[in-house]
Design an enzyme around this catalytic site. Structure first.
Site, mmCIF file in Angstrom:
data_model
loop_
_atom_site.group_PDB
_atom_site.id
_atom_site.type_symbol
_atom_site.label_atom_id
_atom_site.label_comp_id
_atom_site.label_asym_id
_atom_site.label_seq_id
_atom_site.Cartn_x
_atom_site.Cartn_y
_atom_site.Cartn_z
ATOM 1 N N GLY A 41 -43.003 11.874 29.355
ATOM 2 C CA GLY A 41 -41.598 12.008 28.992
ATOM 3 C C GLY A 41 -40.934 13.052 29.860
ATOM 4 N NE ARG A 338 -24.776 15.717 14.263
ATOM 5 C CZ ARG A 338 -25.371 15.687 15.446
ATOM 6 N NH1 ARG A 338 -26.616 15.255 15.554
ATOM 7 N NH2 ARG A 338 -24.733 16.097 16.530
#
Length: 667
Positions: A41, A338
């Protein structure tokens, strides 16, 4: 069931990291040249880790399935990166950032890790400025800040609406320097297929060349997984279509515990779903909530008229609008965290006040901000008596400078001008707080296997505050992992090169080939996407914004049956030993079909509501999350036992010595 040791250092909170760095073992610079590290990654966490480890002298191999590290999904982060520099003089501090993060995560994160994150946050900004990241600046020349959800200060550094891209280019430039020095050997268009363990330690990976189909063996003294989150288990999410859980799940199957899989973040400001044709969703940055006001009509007949095209939002009078976040949470208003904003939007839409054709959208309106900025600009320009038209034009210039690319993106997708009519938004799957369990050193339960960034179960508890993903990824990669991995590698200075012709590598490669062959031999009744969409619908309907015991048990049963059908009937055309994107997708969806069941199992086992995990049976009278600190104040870490239904739960008890546990309130 076992109790996990996080290895958090003893002592005062503010001294833990410094004391730990002073006491851990180091590797002599001359010995670093003899040690190999694999980084899987190359987003912000992986790219920054690879560049820093190579700069220190280690030999690094990087792997990404994209054609370039520049294409990592970190590039999609728009709004900004948090740091407690207190440029605004508004009361921010390391402790305040630490407190906001733990509270925002609904008291389900590890104190020691979170304080370290806050402590190194300022260094991240200095590092990125030195790399040339073009952060926005205010009039006096200092870096500018804006606010994000769940906080009462301005601590978010940003580069217009493309912060992730600019930060990634900074990390990529640092990587490129090491590539040119020969210290990083990049393997782009390669996918990790399995983790190889030798004598219980991570000693390499099996990778597939996605261009040729060739299976390759790569050895190292340690393996770092920085492969992002698993939001695509829902099929529709804000993640890039290629984002997957394969690397983390392969490690999980080899013995790395998977922590808190049910903690998934639903982002409140996504462009709503427009139809069955979609393969992903597009995020509108949370930064827009700084200036945009969220509302729905307060009369159902007005909402219905808007859905039927008989009324426009601009025709709704101010007194007929319900700014529901400002009404319900006056202290934070539109900048609540959120999870809170998402549930509030769902509640209004479920009650019949939604404003698009499907009834699943609310408005994000910039009209008030445009006029406010217009008046301010007129005054500072010496324009004493401007007309409304002139004020609007001036205000639009200011908004364009702050959010222009986001407005442009919205207009291209929706074909509406957000300067003239409110944006439509609705919650969608975004970030995943769950991931591989790691200790204070970021090491998984497999020796020598580390996880960084979104791939680990992170520092965010049950809900991530906005602009903290970039902060955690870069903190892990630049300032944490390069210290802590040396403590482990100090025992490998005499080990020598790890051979790839060992029985362990032979067996791992055989298992990879057998798995691919099995995928290729399905009866061919349905495509990979057919199964992915079915899984996504189960996940969204029964494991999404709200969950209950009945739906979760049904999800477990349905996913198990779907997985069985997948292995028998999936259609994967082409061959295994050539470029084959359907085979790539099939391998990823096979892992999602296992993860999805564990996700539901974890959510069913956690009989409380906290952050993004909202169990309908556990809520306050006014619909807020109801935690159970007596019974569930722990990290759930699942050990692989062959089938998700057989996974064994281990617990890491969370201790709060510096923050008082109390019900979150943003009112």
């Amino acid at each position: 069931m076992g109790i996990l040791d996080a290895k958090v250092p003893a002592g005062p909170l503010a001294d833990k990291w410094t004391s730990h760095k002073n006491k851990i073992n180091l590797v002599n610079p001359a010995n670093k040249r003899n040690i190999d590290i694999i980084v899987v990654g190359t987003g912000l966490a992986g790219g920054s880790a690879a560049a820093t480890l190579a700069e220190l002298g280690y030999n690094v191999k990087t792997f990404c399935y994209q054609d370039s590290p520049r294409r990592a999904h970190s590039i999609a982060a728009q709004g900004g990166i948090n740091a407690a520099k207190n440029y605004q003089g508004d009361g921010d501090s390391n402790y305040r950032l630490f407190y906001d993060t733990v509270k925002g995560g609904d008291y389900r994160s590890r104190e020691g890790n979170v304080y370290r994150l806050a402590e190194v946050s300022g260094q991240i900004i200095d590092q990125c400025v030195a790399q040339g990241v073009p952060f926005a600046r205010e009039y006096g020349g200092l870096l500018d800040n804006r606010s994000f959800g769940g906080v009462l200060v301005s601590r978010t550094f940003y580069a217009k609406g493309q912060t992730g891209q600019q930060l990634l280019l900074g990390a990529y430039s640092a990587m490129n320097r090491q590539i040119n020095r020969g210290k990083i050997q990049p393997f782009n268009r390669h996918e990790m297929m399995d983790l190889v363990k030798v004598d219980g330690k991570a000693r390499g990976i099996i990778a597939r060349n996605l261009v040729t189909g060739e299976i390759e063996r790569h050895s190292a003294h340690a393996v770092v997984l920085a492969t992002g989150g698993y939001g695509n288990v829902f099929f529709l999410s804000t993640n890039a279509m290629g984002s997957n859980v394969m690397a983390a799940w392969r490690a999980h199957r080899r013995g790395a515990h998977f922590a808190n899989p049910c903690y998934t973040q639903i982002h409140p400001t996504c462009i709503p779903v427009s139809g069955d044709h979609q393969s992903k969703l597009t995020l509108m940055s949370e930064s827009l909530r700084n200036d945009g006001r969220i509302w729905v009509p307060n009369k159902k007949e007005d909402s219905l008229a808007i859905r039927e095209g008989k009324l426009k939002p601009t025709q709704i009078k101010e007194e007929d609008r319900d700014y529901y976040l400002e009404r319900r949470y006056p202290a934070f208003g539109n900048l609540v965290p959120r999870d809170v904003a998402s549930r509030a939007a769902k509640e209004r839409c479920d009650a019949g006040f939604g404003v698009n054709k499907t009834g699943e959208a609310v408005y994000l309106d910039f009209d008030a901000a445009i006029m406010r900025y217009g008046r301010e600009k007129a005054l500072t320009s010496g324009h004493k008596d401007p007309t409304d038209k002139e004020l609007r034009a001036l205000g639009e210039e200011v908004v364009e400078a702050k959010y222009g690319n986001l407005f442009q993106m919205y207009e291209k997708i929706v074909d509406e001008n957000p300067y003239k009519t409110p944006m439509m938004i609705y919650p969608a799957v975004h970030y995943t707080m769950g991931g591989l369990w790691v200790d204070y050193n970021l090491q998984t339960t497999i020796e020598g296997c580390y996880a960084a960034g979104e791939a680990n179960f992170s520092d965010h508890g049950a809900n991530r505050l906005g602009a903290s993903a970039l902060m955690q990824g870069l903190a892990d990669g630049y300032f944490v992992l390069p210290y802590t991995i040396g403590d482990y590698l100090s025992n490998d200075i005499r080990t020598g090169k790890i051979p790839t012709d060992s029985p362990e590598f032979n067996q791992a490669e055989k298992e990879v080939r057998d798995r691919m062959d099995k995928l290729m031999t399905g009866k061919g009744l349905h495509s990979v996407d057919f199964y992915h969409k079915k899984l996504g619908k189960i996940m969204w309907d029964k494991c999404g914004m709200s969950r209950n015991a009945k739906d979760l048990q049904e999800a477990i049963d349905e996913i198990s049956a779907l997985r069985k059908d997948f292995w028998e009937n999936v259609k994967v055309p082409g061959t295994a030993n050539s470029k084959n994107q359907e085979l790539e997708k099939a391998g990823r969806v096979a892992d999602f079909l296992e993860l999805g069941e564990l996700f539901a199992k974890d959510a069913l086992a956690r009989n409380e509501s906290c952050g993004g995990h909202f169990r309908e049976e556990y809520q306050t009278p006014d619909g807020e999350a109801l935690r159970d600190d007596e019974n569930f104040k722990f990290v759930s870490a699942w050990e692989y036992k062959g089938e998700p239904k057989d996974a064994v739960l281990h617990k890491e008890e969370l201790k709060y010595e510096n923050i008082e546990l109390k019900t979150r309130s943003y009112k």
